[in-house]
Design a protein around this motif. Structure first.
Motif, short mmCIF file in Angstrom:
data_model
loop_
_atom_site.label_atom_id
_atom_site.label_comp_id
_atom_site.label_asym_id
_atom_site.label_seq_id
_atom_site.Cartn_x
_atom_site.Cartn_y
_atom_site.Cartn_z
N ILE B 244 0.86 -1.19 0.00
CA ILE B 244 0.00 0.00 0.00
C ILE B 244 0.89 1.24 0.00
N ILE B 245 0.59 2.13 -0.91
CA ILE B 245 1.35 3.37 -1.00
C ILE B 245 0.50 4.45 -0.34
N GLN B 246 1.07 5.04 0.69
CA GLN B 246 0.28 6.00 1.45
C GLN B 246 1.07 7.27 1.70
N SER B 247 0.54 8.35 1.22
CA SER B 247 1.18 9.64 1.46
C SER B 247 0.12 10.71 1.24
N SER B 248 0.42 11.92 1.69
CA SER B 248 -0.60 12.97 1.63
C SER B 248 -0.96 13.29 0.17
N THR B 249 -2.09 13.96 0.00
CA THR B 249 -2.54 14.28 -1.36
C THR B 249 -1.50 15.17 -2.03
N GLY B 250 -1.24 14.89 -3.29
CA GLY B 250 -0.31 15.73 -4.06
C GLY B 250 1.16 15.46 -3.78
N SER B 251 1.47 14.34 -3.12
CA SER B 251 2.88 14.11 -2.78
C SER B 251 3.57 13.14 -3.73
N GLY B 252 2.87 12.68 -4.75
CA GLY B 252 3.51 11.85 -5.77
C GLY B 252 3.34 10.35 -5.58
N LYS B 253 2.17 9.95 -5.08
CA LYS B 253 1.92 8.51 -4.90
C LYS B 253 1.88 7.79 -6.24
N THR B 254 1.23 8.45 -7.21
CA THR B 254 1.02 7.77 -8.50
C THR B 254 2.36 7.35 -9.10
N GLU B 255 3.35 8.24 -9.03
CA GLU B 255 4.66 7.91 -9.61
C GLU B 255 5.28 6.70 -8.91
N ALA B 256 4.99 6.57 -7.61
CA ALA B 256 5.60 5.45 -6.86
C ALA B 256 5.18 4.10 -7.44
N PHE B 257 3.98 4.01 -7.98
CA PHE B 257 3.61 2.72 -8.60
C PHE B 257 3.72 2.76 -10.12
N LEU B 258 3.61 3.95 -10.69
CA LEU B 258 3.61 4.03 -12.15
C LEU B 258 5.02 3.82 -12.74
N PHE B 259 6.04 4.30 -12.07
CA PHE B 259 7.40 4.16 -12.59
C PHE B 259 7.78 2.68 -12.78
N PRO B 260 7.62 1.83 -11.74
CA PRO B 260 7.96 0.42 -11.98
C PRO B 260 7.10 -0.23 -13.06
N ILE B 261 5.86 0.23 -13.16
CA ILE B 261 4.97 -0.34 -14.19
C ILE B 261 5.49 0.03 -15.58
N LEU B 262 5.83 1.29 -15.76
CA LEU B 262 6.31 1.74 -17.07
C LEU B 262 7.62 1.02 -17.42
N LEU B 263 8.48 0.90 -16.42
CA LEU B 263 9.76 0.24 -16.70
C LEU B 263 9.54 -1.23 -17.05
N TYR B 264 8.64 -1.86 -16.34
CA TYR B 264 8.35 -3.27 -16.60
C TYR B 264 7.73 -3.44 -17.99
N ALA B 265 6.86 -2.52 -18.33
CA ALA B 265 6.22 -2.59 -19.65
C ALA B 265 7.26 -2.39 -20.77
N LEU B 266 8.20 -1.50 -20.53
CA LEU B 266 9.25 -1.27 -21.54
C LEU B 266 10.17 -2.49 -21.65
N LEU B 267 10.47 -3.04 -20.50
CA LEU B 267 11.37 -4.21 -20.46
C LEU B 267 10.80 -5.39 -21.23
N THR B 268 9.49 -5.54 -21.11
CA THR B 268 8.85 -6.73 -21.71
C THR B 268 8.05 -6.36 -22.96
N GLN B 269 8.45 -5.25 -23.58
CA GLN B 269 7.60 -4.71 -24.65
C GLN B 269 7.41 -5.67 -25.81
N GLU B 270 8.36 -6.55 -26.06
CA GLU B 270 8.19 -7.40 -27.24
C GLU B 270 7.20 -8.53 -27.02
N LYS B 271 6.85 -8.75 -25.76
CA LYS B 271 5.82 -9.76 -25.51
C LYS B 271 4.46 -9.08 -25.47
N ARG B 272 3.59 -9.46 -26.37
CA ARG B 272 2.27 -8.83 -26.40
C ARG B 272 1.42 -9.35 -25.24
#
Lengths: 681, 830
Positions: B244-272
């Motif tokens: 669970i990612i918990q921090s005050s509003t506007g403190s950047g929670k979304t990036e905390a989960f979105l960054f690993p997701i984007l990196l993982y998606a890039l890493l595995t991009q050739e697999k549909r």
């Protein structure tokens, strides 16, 4: 039987396909969520939901906008919400932010009623006598049971209200119109409305499984009902009309079904599952006379609560002595002020004695309380000398009514009956809190209802979602894990009554009694450790005094809360001195009048009694004289140190229902009475 | 000790020896001055001194005593040599800082240049004097504010001090810390470098900054590392751990989960296939998140061989309100046959957003749609029958999942876990995210059925004070009818006004807007009201007050602005500071009827919009221009996820219905870390309003217990619904698409029953595992479901055995029409 069953299945599917045909769709579809939604043979909860948007008890109702003669669907909404807002006389800005009212017209068959036949489509109607046999009349309006039906709507017709619409109230016909009928009063805007309702359990069957509690236990049984049906019957809409040239009026619009020529109640059905608790109140009822005798302050407080309830009931059901429920608070405060004044000045022992006099000198009393020359006493609470004559007339012209109310308030049998009613209402709220604590926060998914029959109170905790969603069942399952022999319901209820606000306020009052304002101001504007020491000692004293043994966590929470709360009262020596004097006054009034002081009492005390501390006098003068418009800040300043949890508060048992809030719910709450009867603190 | 002359000090002030450091120290001194003045002002206001001020002498004493070293550092930075400033120099520095704060309008001199008041205290002062005014004469105007309180809090935000590049570099260490999943190893070996480069570009594009200008906070980095590590780890089990990612509003929670997701998606991009599912409780929030993701991937996608595709699955995907992600373009996107095209420039295209009928790398959806994807053809073809299956499942704004909706989500999670495991995927990672969850571990374990949960949140030491936030509580007077002309004769006594709680809100709203400190970017207010009816009424009346009557002009500081709008203005000399009551007395100012801080730019009516779920209007009832508003009045519809950078003020009318919601609401203001947002709470005359006014700490410092989210994942009733739905999940997982078509789309309940019976033992085992049930209980539940399916084969007409219920009511593509079905049913029903 089978044919009917098949007919219903076909009809369910037909409704689905016809609705699909009526709207534009990309392609026809009928998937398992649709199958389970339309088939009446589905045994819930074994189905595939189409959406997780919850439907609350009472179900949903279709909204048909029939403005300009064309029918437009506005979807469906929670039925309780719609009935709470669109019963005849109700207006709301809602769909597309347009202003709406339900289609209704005055009844041609019965004066003072609205004909609800054109307003709703009804899925069914049931003669009231079929489900209600307790008496020949129903509700405080005494609707004749044999001539009334409950109508359960599944569709409401609404129409847009013109932007420049005018509103008239015909006092003779007792109806709201958009055109002047000749005898009507023009009102300034659309009315505000509060629906009035009573619940009747229509199906509760015997509880399937029952846990029995031994001997003298307050709680006798806990059971579970797989099927629980409650009819909420709306019997009138209470509307508040803001007269253009007159005072605000509170009036009731009742319902009639012209085609059936019958009194109408509008009903919603709460279909749910319930955990049922049976309480024996015999022992508590028996103790009421002793408690009233032992605790004079509680007795006097309950008496004033009774007076307030009488005022509400008189205004609501008899339209006297005031025109509007909005004015009750002002009248009640005036009565409290009179009580203070006549007792302080030795004119009477109490208000009963005052109104027993054939011609009490109300005029003189009000001249003293609302003087012309000085801005003091009640003038500081916004009572204007220009309105004094109205108040004098109100009290003198309704002398008989007040005499009657106070005679009844001082009749011990009447007061005991009121205490029994208050006890049931307070116990209901306390059980709710207990169940939420016992069941964890999942208790939020429950809704509650109680009915009393003599000395037995049956309390139902049922699922908030239509058809039930297993929450009540889980609650019952949790109770199955307890040992009835060892379970102490009094202790459980004591925890529910133990309110942080209540404790904090007691501690703060005590601190002001014990310490000088300089000490408090210096202590609480200084080191944290000093503050902690002062508060810890005060809390320990409180625990010793009331025989509590609080958990370490609770203690820390209370200390934190106390610190925040006291800081606002001692931020400087002058303000600490002011509040210190108020606490002194509070204690004095409590001792002299033997009732819990109110803000008005303190206001009169401040106006009359010189403060010892010149800093307090200076603060008082500042709050008294510094005008912001027509009002000073003094009353709200006094409220800052008034205990807010005397009979209950939002942090403990003062829970409001979601729709159609009861107008005088809080006049029936008294946690001190319950605590005394339960022999807990 | 220095002996610098005033002239020299002025020169050093303008041209310090170490300009950057001096600037930062100067700002720090100014901040300490603001803090001191605001705190003193707040104390005074809370004891009823609304005309409060702090003397310059006290400021100097306070700063000298408590922040002497800071002033010394500043002086050293100015001078460039380690010299202690003389007391005169200290005084000069502080006085100059105060002057600058006055110029910047954070402070104002009061009566003379020896006393100051904070801007927020001046706003509170106006509110405390608020009257119901319709015309030039205010002598009989009723007061609307009984009392006002001010709470000033330091804004603590996670410090962003980790350069993006360093954060990316630390990820390589993560690989060494775990046993790597064999499925992911080849991607790590082959694509790591390129993926990291692409990822860096994505972040640069999104923030429109170079990577060396982008910093992360420690909790964001921890989230990045933890979640990426879990994704590549062989040993991760979704039953043991969730996050669970918990921090005050506007403190950047979304990036905390979105960054690993984007990196993982890039890493595995050739697999549909789908690598992540982001679940939002509302459609509006899905669309906001889609916009954000488009901005991340838009530029980089053009360079990728396998662009990242984003799926949007919910019930209203026909008309998505999207803005063009092209840098510097302000057009909006229109749907076309080949994707979205910018309405301003047709070369700006977005062809990587897909709906449920195509495979996406990252899917944004709602719980309702996810429930359907577990059962239906689109899910089977485009998500579950792929080489790679969802790794990250994120439930953002998870505090919304209370009670029944939480129970549903908890069961969807169980079904999802089963689906991924039995479709050949590796362990999914379940993540919740919210600013307002009490007992986050317990909540997460309940929602995701895990043994333990890791809370990713900033530690106390990682928080820094980024500024201040202000909460003003205004207690409205009791509603009352006021005679406006008491001296009029009996016949004329019809000139009444009714001062209601709404009147207080109306006057507060425009006082707030016209007197708060605004900049060109930070100048909007969002207001929350818990009734659609009141929103409309408030909107209409405010519209009338602002546009038609221009009531705010009645308080214009005419003498200062050289206007003639406020007839009560005596035009005493008050251009540079408010009038002194002893030298140039102005009763209008003293009565709160001159809003002295108003600027020329405040002298225009505000543009007001009203919003409820699905509908936005301008306050006159017309179609709104989406961006042209100064004040938005709304319900809870915008309380979550509405992130407009221009909002600096919020208001709440009447006591809030729940405390987590209130925290979310005031969190809509001041989304940038450096903002100093103001929240105004107008409390009415109901008992609950009184209660909160006298116990404001319940709203400003709520106890953890007030933020607990009730969920009972073991509720058997809700479970039974999901077990029934699970039959379709199971068939979708285990059988060919033709079978699923027959069972799901042709609603062949006979075939469904037959499949259940054929595979009953396996199905029961799966039900037991998925829903944590005993075998006998599962069997009992399945028996109930089978009974229903059997009942669907019963004929609707006893005399006609072919009129089986399911055959009569279903639709068969190309074989039947809706008219046929209706005909058939009509014959039976009537």
């Amino acid at each position: 039987m089978e044919r009917r069953h098949n007919h219903e299945r076909a009809l369910g599917a037909l409704t689905y396909w016809k609705a699909l045909q009526a709207r534009s769709y990309a392609y026809p579809y009928f998937h398992p969520p649709n199958l389970f939604a339309v088939d009446p043979c589905v045994v819930k909860p074994y189905y595939v939901p189409g959406t997780f948007i919850p439907i609350y008890v009472g179900g949903n109702i279709e909204i048909h906008d029939v403005s300009g003669g064309r029918v437009k669907s506005e979807g469906s909404e929670t039925k309780e919400f719609i009935l709470a807002n669109f019963l005849p006389g109700g207006y709301k800005k809602r769909w597309g932010f347009h202003h709406y009212r339900a289609i209704w017209a005055p009844s041609e068959k019965h004066l003072e009623c609205a004909n609800i036949h054109p307003t709703f489509r009804f899925e069914k109607s049931v003669p009231l006598s079929q489900i209600y046999a307790e008496s020949e009349t129903f509700s405080p309006l005494n609707i004749p049971v044999q001539q009334a039906k409950i109508y359960f709507p599944d569709q409401v017709k609404v129409e847009k209200v013109l932007a420049n619409a005018k509103y008239y109230w015909d006092e003779e016909q007792h109806l709201l119109t958009h055109a002047d009928t000749g005898n009507a009063i023009e009102v300034a805007r659309d009315p505000l409305s509060t629906p009035l309702y009573t619940n009747i359990m229509t199906y509760g069957g015997p509880a399937e499984r029952v846990i029995e509690f031994p001997g003298e236990s307050l709680i006798k049984t806990i059971g579970y009902m797989e099927k629980f049906v409650l009819a909420r019957c709306y019997y009138a809409n209470c509307i508040h009309l803001f007269g253009k040239a007159t005072n605000t009026l509170t009036r009731l619009v009742r319902f009639y079904h012209d085609n059936d020529n019958t009194y109408a109640l509008l009903g919603t059905e709460h279909l749910s599952q319930a955990t049922v608790f049976e309480f024996s109140l015999k022992h508590l009822f028996e103790r009421i006379p002793d408690i009233l005798q032992e605790d004079e302050i509680l007795q006097n407080d309950l008496r004033m609560q009774y007076v307030l309830l009488q005022l509400y009931e008189s205004v609501l059901y008899q339209q006297t002595p005031l025109d509007s429920t909005y004015d009750i608070d002002g009248l009640y405060q005036l009565l409290v002020a009179l009580d203070y004044w006549v007792r302080q000045t030795g004119r009477a022992e109490n208000l009963k004695e005052l109104f027993d006099q054939e011609t009490p000198d109300i005029e003189l009393l009000l001249q003293e309380l609302i003087p012309n020359s000085n801005e003091t006493r009640l003038r500081l609470a916004g009572y204007d000398p220009a309105r004094r004559e109205d108040l004098i007339s109100l009290l003198t012209e309704n002398h008989a009514l007040f005499e009657d109310i106070f005679n009844r308030a001082f009749d011990i049998n009447e007061l005991e009956a009121f205490c029994r009613r208050t006890l049931c209402a307070t116990l209901e709220k306390t059980i709710q809190v207990w169940l939420q604590q016992f069941f964890g926060s999942a208790g939020d998914g429950l809704t509650y209802w109680q009915e009393s029959d003599g000395e037995t109170m049956t309390f139902y905790a049922y699922d908030r979602y239509q058809g039930g969603s297993g929450i009540a069942k889980e609650l019952f399952r949790k109770f199955q894990g307890i040992s009835p022999e060892l379970f102490d319901v009094r202790k459980a209820l004591e925890q529910s009554l133990l309110c942080d606000v209540n404790i904090t306020e007691s501690i703060i009052h005590d601190l002001f009694r014990v310490y000088d304002p300089e000490f408090l101001a210096a202590g609480f504007n200084g080191l944290d450790s000093d503050q902690d020491t002062i508060l810890r000692l005060a809390l320990e004293k409180f625990e010793r005094q009331y025989g509590f043994n609080l958990h370490a966590k609770k203690r820390e929470d209370l200390l934190a809360f106390c610190k925040i709360d006291i800081n606002r009262l001692v931020s400087s020596e002058d303000i600490a001195a002011f509040y210190s004097e108020l606490i002194r006054g509070y204690t004095d009034i409590l001792k002299k009048l033997h009732r819990t002081p109110t803000t008005i009492d303190l206001l009169l005390y401040c106006s009359g009694d010189m403060f010892y501390d010149p800093r307090a006098t200076a603060a008082f003068e500042k709050y008294r004289t510094r005008k912001k418009g027509d009002l000073s800040e003094l009353v709200v300043r006094i409220e800052e140190m008034m205990p807010s949890c005397i009979n209950g508060c939002p942090e403990c048992i003062e829970i409001s229902s979601s729709y159609g809030q009861d107008l005088f719910e809080s006049t029936l709450l008294n946690k001190r009475l319950l605590a005394r009867l339960l022999e807990v603190q | 000790m220095d002996f610098t002359s005033i002239e020299d000090l002025q020169k050093l002030w303008t041209h310090p020896c170490t300009p950057e450091v001096a600037k930062s120290n100067r700002e720090a001194v100014k901040y300490q001055i603001i803090k001191y003045v605001e705190d003193r002002n707040a104390d005074d206001i809370n004891r009823g001194d609304y005309d409060c001020f702090v003397s310059l002498k006290n400021i100097i004493n306070h700063l000298t005593k408590n922040h002497g070293s800071l002033i010394t550092s500043l002086f050293i930075d100015m001078k460039g040599s380690p010299t202690a400033p003389s007391p005169e120099t200290v005084t000069w520095i502080i006085a100059t800082c105060v002057q600058e704060l006055v110029d910047e309008q954070y402070l104002l001199y009061i009566y003379d240049r020896q006393r100051v008041r904070s801007r927020i205290a001046e706003l509170v002062r106006y509110l405390s004097y608020l009257k119901q005014r319709f015309d030039e004469d205010y002598t009989a105007s009723p007061g609307l504010a009984h009392m006002v309180k001010l709470e000033v809090k330091s804004r603590l935000r996670p410090r962003r001090d980790i350069p993006l590049v360093r954060a990316i570099r630390t990820l390589s260490m993560v690989k060494n810390a775990v046993q790597i999943d064999e499925n992911i190893r080849p991607f790590l070996q082959k694509n790591s470098r390129d993926s990291l480069i692409s990822f860096r570009s994505m972040v640069e594009n999104r923030f429109n900054k170079k990577h060396n200008e982008i910093n992360l906070s420690s909790f964001q980095l921890r989230g990045f590392q933890e979640l990426f590590q879990a994704a590549i780890s062989k040993d991760f089990s979704s039953e043991i751990l969730s996050y669970i990612i918990q921090s005050s509003t506007g403190s950047g929670k979304t990036e905390a989960f979105l960054f690993p997701i984007l990196l993982y998606a890039l890493l595995t991009q050739e697999k549909r296939g789908t690598k992540a599912i982001l679940v939002y409780p509302r459609i509006d929030l899905c669309n906001d998140q889609l916009q954000r993701l488009i901005e991340y991937v838009y530029a980089v996608n053009a360079t990728l061989q396998n662009p990242i595709r984003i799926g949007i699955h919910h019930g209203k995907t026909e008309d998505l309100p999207l803005k063009c992600p092209h840098q510097g373009c302000s057009g909006s996107l229109q749907a076309g046959p080949n994707g979205f095209v910018c309405c301003d420039d047709a070369t700006h295209t977005v062809n990587f957003v897909v709906k449920k009928t195509a495979t996406a790398d990252i899917i944004i959806t709602t719980p309702d749609s996810l429930h359907r994807r577990l059962m239906d053809r689109e899910g089977k073809l485009n998500i579950w029958n792929k080489q790679i299956l969802p790794k990250y499942i994120v439930f953002d704004e998870a505090h919304i999942y209370t009670n029944q909706s939480g129970m549903h989500v908890a069961n969807i999670v169980r079904r999802l876990r089963h689906k991924i495991r039995h479709s050949g995927g590796s362990e999914p990672i379940f993540i919740a995210s919210s600013a307002t969850v009490g007992k986050p571990k317990e909540f997460c374990c309940n929602l995701f059925s895990t043994e333990d949960a890791k809370v990713i949140c900033p530690n106390e030491v990682e928080l820094e004070e980024m500024g201040r936030e202000y909460i003003v509580f205004l207690k409205a007077t009791h509603p009352r009818k006021i005679l406006l002309s008491p001296e009029a004769s009996q016949e004329e006594q019809t000139n009444y006004t009714i001062a209601t709680n709404l009147s207080a809100m109306i006057q507060t709203a425009f006082c707030f807007f016209h007197t708060m400190l605004k900049t060109s970017e930070k100048n909007r207010i969002i207001g929350f009201v818990d009734s659609i009816d009141i929103i409309k009424r408030l909107g209409e009346k405010l519209c009338d007050a602002e546009r038609n009557r221009r009531l705010y002009q009645l308080r214009t500081p005419d003498a200062r602005l050289e206007t003639s709008r406020n007839r009560q203005c005596p035009h005493v000399g008050c251009r540079s500071l408010p009038p002194n009551p002893y030298i140039n007395r102005c009763q209008t100012y003293l009565d709160g009827e001159c809003w002295w801080v108003m600027q020329e730019t405040d002298d225009r009516p505000m543009s007001i919009q009203i919003h409820k779920s699905g509908t936005t209007q301008d306050c006159a009832g017309g179609q709104p221009n989406s961006e042209e508003w100064d004040m938005m009045i709304t319900t809870s519809a915008l309380e979550v996820g509405f992130d407009h950078p221009g909002i600096i003020g919020t208001f709440q009318y009447m006591a809030p219905m729940n405390i987590p919601g209130f925290i979310q609401r005031i969190g809509r203001g001041g989304r940038s870390p450096a903002d100093m947002p103001i929240a105004v709470v107008v409390l009415g005359s109901r008992p609950i309003d009184n209660f909160y006014f006298h116990h404001t700490s319940f709203l400003t410092n709520p106890h953890d217990s007030k933020l607990e989210i009730p969920i009972d994942p073991e509720n058997r009733y809700i479970k039974a619904m999901h077990i029934t739905s699970f039959i379709y999940d199971y068939i979708s997982t285990r059988y060919a698409i033709e079978v699923l078509d027959q069972v799901y789309y042709q609603v062949d309940t006979e075939e469904t029953l037959s499949l259940i019976e054929q595979t009953e033992e396996n199905l029961l085992i799966d039900i037991c595992q998925t829903f944590n049930l005993r075998y006998d209980v599962a069997k009992q539940e399945l028996h109930m479901i089978k009974q229903y399916f059997a009942s669907c084969s019963e004929p609707l007409r006893v005399e006609d055995p072919t009129s089986k219920y399911y055959c009569t009511v279903r639709y068969l593509k190309n074989k039947t029409t809706v008219d046929d079905i209706i005909d058939r049913l009509n014959r039976i029903a009537y």
